[in-house]
Scaffold this motif. Structure first.
Motif, short mmCIF file in Angstrom:
data_model
loop_
_atom_site.label_atom_id
_atom_site.label_comp_id
_atom_site.label_asym_id
_atom_site.label_seq_id
_atom_site.Cartn_x
_atom_site.Cartn_y
_atom_site.Cartn_z
N PRO A 8 6.92 -19.02 0.99
CA PRO A 8 6.29 -19.51 -0.22
C PRO A 8 5.91 -18.35 -1.12
O PRO A 8 6.00 -17.20 -0.71
CB PRO A 8 5.05 -20.24 0.30
N PRO A 9 5.52 -18.61 -2.35
CA PRO A 9 5.13 -17.52 -3.24
C PRO A 9 4.05 -16.67 -2.59
O PRO A 9 3.11 -17.18 -1.98
CB PRO A 9 4.59 -18.25 -4.48
N THR A 10 4.20 -15.35 -2.71
CA THR A 10 3.24 -14.45 -2.08
C THR A 10 1.98 -14.35 -2.92
O THR A 10 1.99 -14.58 -4.12
CB THR A 10 3.85 -13.05 -1.93
N ARG A 11 0.93 -13.98 -2.20
CA ARG A 11 -0.31 -13.66 -2.91
C ARG A 11 -0.73 -12.27 -2.49
O ARG A 11 -0.32 -11.76 -1.47
CB ARG A 11 -1.41 -14.67 -2.56
N ARG A 12 -1.54 -11.65 -3.27
CA ARG A 12 -1.96 -10.29 -2.96
C ARG A 12 -2.86 -10.29 -1.75
O ARG A 12 -3.63 -11.20 -1.50
CB ARG A 12 -2.72 -9.67 -4.15
N PRO A 77 11.60 -1.13 -8.04
CA PRO A 77 10.36 -0.49 -8.44
C PRO A 77 9.16 -1.24 -7.85
O PRO A 77 9.15 -2.46 -7.79
CB PRO A 77 10.38 -0.59 -9.97
N LEU A 78 8.18 -0.49 -7.43
CA LEU A 78 6.99 -1.10 -6.84
C LEU A 78 5.85 -1.08 -7.84
O LEU A 78 5.70 -0.14 -8.62
CB LEU A 78 6.57 -0.32 -5.59
N PRO A 79 5.01 -2.12 -7.81
CA PRO A 79 3.86 -2.12 -8.70
C PRO A 79 2.84 -1.08 -8.24
O PRO A 79 2.82 -0.67 -7.08
CB PRO A 79 3.30 -3.54 -8.53
N LYS A 80 2.00 -0.65 -9.15
CA LYS A 80 0.89 0.22 -8.78
C LYS A 80 -0.18 -0.64 -8.12
O LYS A 80 -0.47 -1.74 -8.57
CB LYS A 80 0.31 0.91 -10.01
N GLY A 81 -0.72 -0.14 -7.02
CA GLY A 81 -1.72 -0.92 -6.31
C GLY A 81 -2.49 -0.06 -5.35
O GLY A 81 -2.29 1.16 -5.28
N PRO A 82 -3.35 -0.67 -4.56
CA PRO A 82 -4.18 0.10 -3.63
C PRO A 82 -3.40 0.82 -2.54
O PRO A 82 -3.92 1.75 -1.93
CB PRO A 82 -5.12 -0.96 -3.03
N LEU A 83 -2.15 0.42 -2.31
CA LEU A 83 -1.34 1.07 -1.27
C LEU A 83 -0.25 1.95 -1.86
O LEU A 83 0.65 2.40 -1.13
CB LEU A 83 -0.72 0.01 -0.35
N ALA A 144 6.85 -8.44 1.64
CA ALA A 144 6.56 -8.87 0.27
C ALA A 144 5.09 -8.66 -0.08
O ALA A 144 4.75 -8.21 -1.19
CB ALA A 144 6.95 -10.33 0.09
N LEU A 145 4.21 -8.97 0.85
CA LEU A 145 2.77 -8.81 0.60
C LEU A 145 2.39 -7.35 0.44
O LEU A 145 1.61 -6.99 -0.45
CB LEU A 145 1.98 -9.44 1.75
N LEU A 146 2.93 -6.48 1.28
CA LEU A 146 2.60 -5.06 1.21
C LEU A 146 3.20 -4.41 -0.03
O LEU A 146 2.55 -3.56 -0.67
CB LEU A 146 3.08 -4.35 2.47
N GLU A 147 4.42 -4.79 -0.37
CA GLU A 147 5.02 -4.24 -1.59
C GLU A 147 4.25 -4.67 -2.83
O GLU A 147 4.15 -3.91 -3.80
CB GLU A 147 6.49 -4.66 -1.68
N ALA A 151 2.81 -0.59 -1.58
CA ALA A 151 3.28 0.18 -0.43
C ALA A 151 4.80 0.30 -0.43
O ALA A 151 5.51 -0.61 -0.84
CB ALA A 151 2.83 -0.46 0.87
N ARG A 152 5.27 1.42 0.04
CA ARG A 152 6.69 1.59 0.33
C ARG A 152 6.92 1.06 1.74
O ARG A 152 6.28 1.53 2.69
CB ARG A 152 7.09 3.06 0.24
#
Length: 304
Positions: A8-12, A77-83, A144-147, A151-152
């Motif tokens: 299902p659609p991921t959530r942060r 490309p990965l989004p900028k985030g806490p990881l 998907a959640l970690l990306e 995160a890489r």
């Protein structure tokens, strides 16, 4: 029975406070009781329906496939985030193709303190939902959640090779990636009535090519955080048959842990041979919760 593997659609990931995450589990490997499980079917107890034959011939009978793109970081490309800037390796237990390559996966490999099978087929529910299929599905959701947190993420495999990788190569992939955390995803194959999840931590092992002295403490921290978040997010209780109700179990007989030089744990998400646990493991919505619990625990560890 058809199974829905489409996520299902991921959530942060929504990390909880460290205190809340660890409320129900011990903080280190010390004091986390429970007996040792026999066998290394990836990590779990003997697997009904899995391969039972074990070759003692150390010579490969088929060349182990080279690591594929699944062991490389995502190209998108990965989004900028806490990881952002962090590397996580996810190790989906077993491979759906293992059952067609018994000779190859039964060959012995060096785990530092001895020799064990390259890999096993894993277990399955009574109606045939394979552990290897479960681990891939949860691993995709977790990736998907970690990306989404920046995160890489690398997978040790994505069912994109005929069999394996062997347990020593799985450890090597995490080491060469210089991963900040490695999580090996599994489901157990124990007796009916044995329920719940547990996280396997590396014991202090030194011998041959194995030396876990530098990762025991950090892996225990990672495992405890995962256990706390997994219980809270999935609603599942810690194992009632391993780990003394802590959800944690320390082992020194698993090559994937013995050969790791980076923080690593195995997670047995439930018991596929128990009908009540199997009903959870075969549910797509529960698998999303499982992935979320793993992601929250990993995020808590990396941000801690």
């Amino acid at each position: 029975m058809p199974y829905d593997d489409s996520p299902p659609p991921t959530r942060r990931a929504r990390p909880l406070s460290v205190a809340a995450a660890l409320a129900a589990v011990c903080l280190t490997a010390a004091g986390c009781g429970g007996g040792q499980e026999p066998g290394e079917a990836g990590a779990a107890s003997p697997r009904p329906g899995g391969n039972a034959a074990t070759s003692t011939d150390p010579t490969p009978t088929g060349k182990q496939p080279e690591p594929t793109a699944s062991a490389s970081p995502s190209a998108k490309p990965l989004p900028k985030g806490p990881l952002t800037g962090r590397t996580v390796v996810i190790d989906p237990g077993h491979n759906p193709g293992n059952r067609d390559h018994a000779r190859e996966i039964n060959r012995q490999v060096d785990i530092g303190t001895g020799r064990k099978e390259c890999d096993t087929t894993g277990t399955a529910t009574n109606d045939g939902y394979a552990e290897a299929r479960f681990t891939l599905d949860v691993s995709h959701r977790l990736r998907a959640l970690l990306e989404a947190e920046g995160a890489r993420v690398r997978l040790t495999h994505d069912a994109d090779r005929p069999f394996g990788p062997c347990i020593d190569e799985r450890a090597r992939i995490g080491n060469e990636a210089e991963a900040d955390a490695v999580v090996s995803v599994h489901a157990d194959g124990s007796a009916v009535g044995n329920r719940g999840f547990h996280v396997i931590l590396p014991a202090g092992v030194k011998g041959g090519g194995a030396d876990t002295s530098k990762i025991v403490k950090s892996s225990a921290d990672l495992g405890a955080r995962i256990a706390g978040h997994f219980a809270r997010t999935t609603g599942s209780a810690p194992s009632n048959y391993i780990g003394g109700n802590t959800g944690l179990n320390t082992r020194g007989d698993l090559g994937g842990l013995n050969l790791s030089t980076v923080p690593k744990v195995f997670v047995e998400c439930g018991n596929m041979r128990d009908p009540k646990d199997a009903a959870l493991l075969t549910s797509a919505s529960w698998r999303q919760k499982a992935a979320q619990g793993l992601a929250d625990g990993i995020t808590s560890y990396l941000k801690g």
